[in-house]
Design a protein around this motif. Sequence first.
Motif, short mmCIF file in Angstrom:
data_model
loop_
_atom_site.label_atom_id
_atom_site.label_comp_id
_atom_site.label_asym_id
_atom_site.label_seq_id
_atom_site.Cartn_x
_atom_site.Cartn_y
_atom_site.Cartn_z
N ASP A 128 -31.40 -6.71 48.33
CA ASP A 128 -31.63 -6.60 49.53
C ASP A 128 -31.55 -7.88 50.43
O ASP A 128 -31.12 -7.96 51.34
CB ASP A 128 -32.92 -5.79 50.00
CG ASP A 128 -32.92 -4.28 49.67
OD1 ASP A 128 -31.95 -3.96 49.99
OD2 ASP A 128 -34.00 -3.98 49.58
N ASN A 129 -31.71 -8.93 49.73
CA ASN A 129 -31.74 -10.26 50.18
C ASN A 129 -30.29 -11.06 50.39
O ASN A 129 -30.33 -12.13 50.84
CB ASN A 129 -32.79 -11.33 49.59
CG ASN A 129 -32.41 -11.55 47.99
OD1 ASN A 129 -31.50 -10.93 47.69
ND2 ASN A 129 -33.36 -12.30 47.49
N TYR A 130 -29.35 -10.37 49.78
CA TYR A 130 -28.08 -10.84 50.08
C TYR A 130 -27.86 -10.98 51.63
O TYR A 130 -28.02 -9.88 52.46
CB TYR A 130 -26.98 -9.58 49.50
CG TYR A 130 -26.44 -9.83 47.97
CD1 TYR A 130 -27.38 -10.55 47.22
CD2 TYR A 130 -25.21 -9.81 47.77
CE1 TYR A 130 -26.88 -10.78 45.88
CE2 TYR A 130 -24.73 -10.02 46.63
CZ TYR A 130 -25.63 -10.64 45.46
OH TYR A 130 -25.13 -11.37 44.24
N THR A 131 -27.13 -12.06 51.78
CA THR A 131 -26.74 -12.60 53.41
C THR A 131 -25.34 -11.66 53.57
O THR A 131 -24.52 -11.34 52.62
CB THR A 131 -26.81 -13.72 53.38
OG1 THR A 131 -25.57 -14.39 52.52
CG2 THR A 131 -28.01 -14.67 53.22
N LEU A 132 -24.83 -11.87 54.75
CA LEU A 132 -23.67 -11.50 54.97
C LEU A 132 -22.43 -12.29 54.41
O LEU A 132 -21.39 -11.73 53.75
CB LEU A 132 -23.28 -11.25 56.64
CG LEU A 132 -21.90 -10.90 56.99
CD1 LEU A 132 -21.76 -9.30 56.65
CD2 LEU A 132 -21.80 -11.09 58.61
N ASP A 133 -22.81 -13.72 54.21
CA ASP A 133 -22.04 -14.51 53.35
C ASP A 133 -21.52 -13.83 52.00
O ASP A 133 -20.60 -13.99 51.39
CB ASP A 133 -22.35 -15.94 53.46
CG ASP A 133 -22.00 -16.67 54.68
OD1 ASP A 133 -21.14 -16.08 55.52
OD2 ASP A 133 -22.50 -17.68 55.13
N ASP A 134 -22.78 -13.60 51.33
CA ASP A 134 -23.05 -13.03 50.05
C ASP A 134 -22.16 -11.88 49.91
O ASP A 134 -21.30 -11.83 48.79
CB ASP A 134 -24.51 -12.83 49.49
CG ASP A 134 -25.12 -14.22 49.33
OD1 ASP A 134 -24.77 -15.10 49.12
OD2 ASP A 134 -26.47 -13.92 49.52
N ILE A 135 -22.35 -10.99 50.91
CA ILE A 135 -21.44 -9.67 50.75
C ILE A 135 -19.85 -9.91 50.85
O ILE A 135 -19.39 -9.64 50.06
CB ILE A 135 -22.12 -8.81 51.90
CG1 ILE A 135 -23.38 -8.52 51.65
CG2 ILE A 135 -21.09 -7.69 52.08
CD1 ILE A 135 -23.88 -7.49 50.57
N GLU A 136 -19.61 -10.78 51.89
CA GLU A 136 -18.10 -11.13 51.97
C GLU A 136 -17.77 -11.94 50.86
O GLU A 136 -16.57 -11.82 50.71
CB GLU A 136 -18.05 -11.86 53.27
CG GLU A 136 -18.22 -10.56 54.48
CD GLU A 136 -18.06 -11.49 55.79
OE1 GLU A 136 -18.31 -12.92 56.12
OE2 GLU A 136 -18.08 -10.82 57.03
N ASN A 137 -18.36 -12.63 50.21
CA ASN A 137 -17.82 -13.48 49.05
C ASN A 137 -17.80 -12.64 47.83
O ASN A 137 -17.69 -13.28 46.83
CB ASN A 137 -18.53 -14.89 49.03
CG ASN A 137 -18.10 -15.57 50.20
OD1 ASN A 137 -16.91 -15.68 50.71
ND2 ASN A 137 -18.94 -16.17 50.99
N TYR A 138 -18.57 -11.54 47.78
CA TYR A 138 -18.68 -10.88 46.44
C TYR A 138 -17.33 -10.46 45.86
O TYR A 138 -16.47 -9.91 46.37
CB TYR A 138 -19.40 -9.52 46.81
CG TYR A 138 -19.86 -8.63 45.61
CD1 TYR A 138 -21.16 -9.04 44.85
CD2 TYR A 138 -19.11 -7.53 45.07
CE1 TYR A 138 -21.27 -8.39 43.79
CE2 TYR A 138 -19.53 -6.91 44.06
CZ TYR A 138 -20.76 -7.20 43.60
OH TYR A 138 -21.12 -6.35 42.35
N ALA A 139 -17.42 -10.83 44.44
CA ALA A 139 -15.89 -10.34 43.94
C ALA A 139 -16.09 -9.09 43.37
O ALA A 139 -16.89 -8.60 42.60
CB ALA A 139 -16.01 -11.36 42.75
N GLY A 140 -14.93 -8.51 43.84
CA GLY A 140 -14.75 -6.83 43.41
C GLY A 140 -14.51 -6.09 44.64
O GLY A 140 -13.93 -6.15 45.46
N ASP A 141 -15.35 -4.85 44.40
CA ASP A 141 -15.19 -3.73 45.13
C ASP A 141 -15.31 -3.98 46.57
O ASP A 141 -16.10 -5.00 47.18
CB ASP A 141 -16.15 -2.57 44.72
CG ASP A 141 -16.12 -2.33 43.32
OD1 ASP A 141 -14.96 -1.82 43.12
OD2 ASP A 141 -17.25 -1.93 42.66
N ARG A 142 -14.70 -3.15 47.43
CA ARG A 142 -14.79 -3.24 48.99
C ARG A 142 -16.45 -2.76 49.28
O ARG A 142 -16.68 -3.07 50.55
CB ARG A 142 -14.04 -2.73 49.70
CG ARG A 142 -12.55 -3.17 49.52
CD ARG A 142 -11.48 -2.60 50.44
NE ARG A 142 -10.30 -3.33 50.57
CZ ARG A 142 -9.38 -3.23 51.51
NH1 ARG A 142 -9.34 -2.14 52.44
NH2 ARG A 142 -8.36 -3.98 51.42
#
Length: 171
Positions: A128-142
Amino acid sequence: VNGRQGGFVALKCGFTDVEWFKRVNGDLLGYKDLGHRRALVVSDGTMYISRLKEGDGGVYVCFKHDTQIKEFEVVLAAKPKIVVSPSDVEVAPGSTVHLPCESTGDPTPTVEWRVGRFTLRDLPVVPDNYTLDDIENYAGDRYLVTESGHLYIRDVIPQQSGLYVCLFTND
């Protein structure tokens, strides 16, 4: 004894001609004194409580001739209740969509996301504490879902538009 809100429990004392009480703040109250119109004691001494509500949880005791026979703890599971739900959003192609959805319940509910007639399966779960930057830089699934149930769609394309629905279960 485990029960579910809206369901019923059967508390089997094992003797006939018994009286039922509930422990409330250290006192024993007769089930009739609790206003239990949903409780029924049958001839074999079993007490049924139907249409369970949150306040029905607790310790119930059956007595025969002023002697305690059995004690039952009724533990209620709470159906999922959505406390944050998604709303309509418009986004530009290539951006990240955030569809919030959270619920409460016991046991803790799990989320399922659907778009149209299709279920989005095996979505990666991120903290839950992932930031929008973490989400956008996540490797893999959309598609990503947070521990609490929020859905993120990265690098969105027009073909991903539609009605997204979150469903919670806790069976």
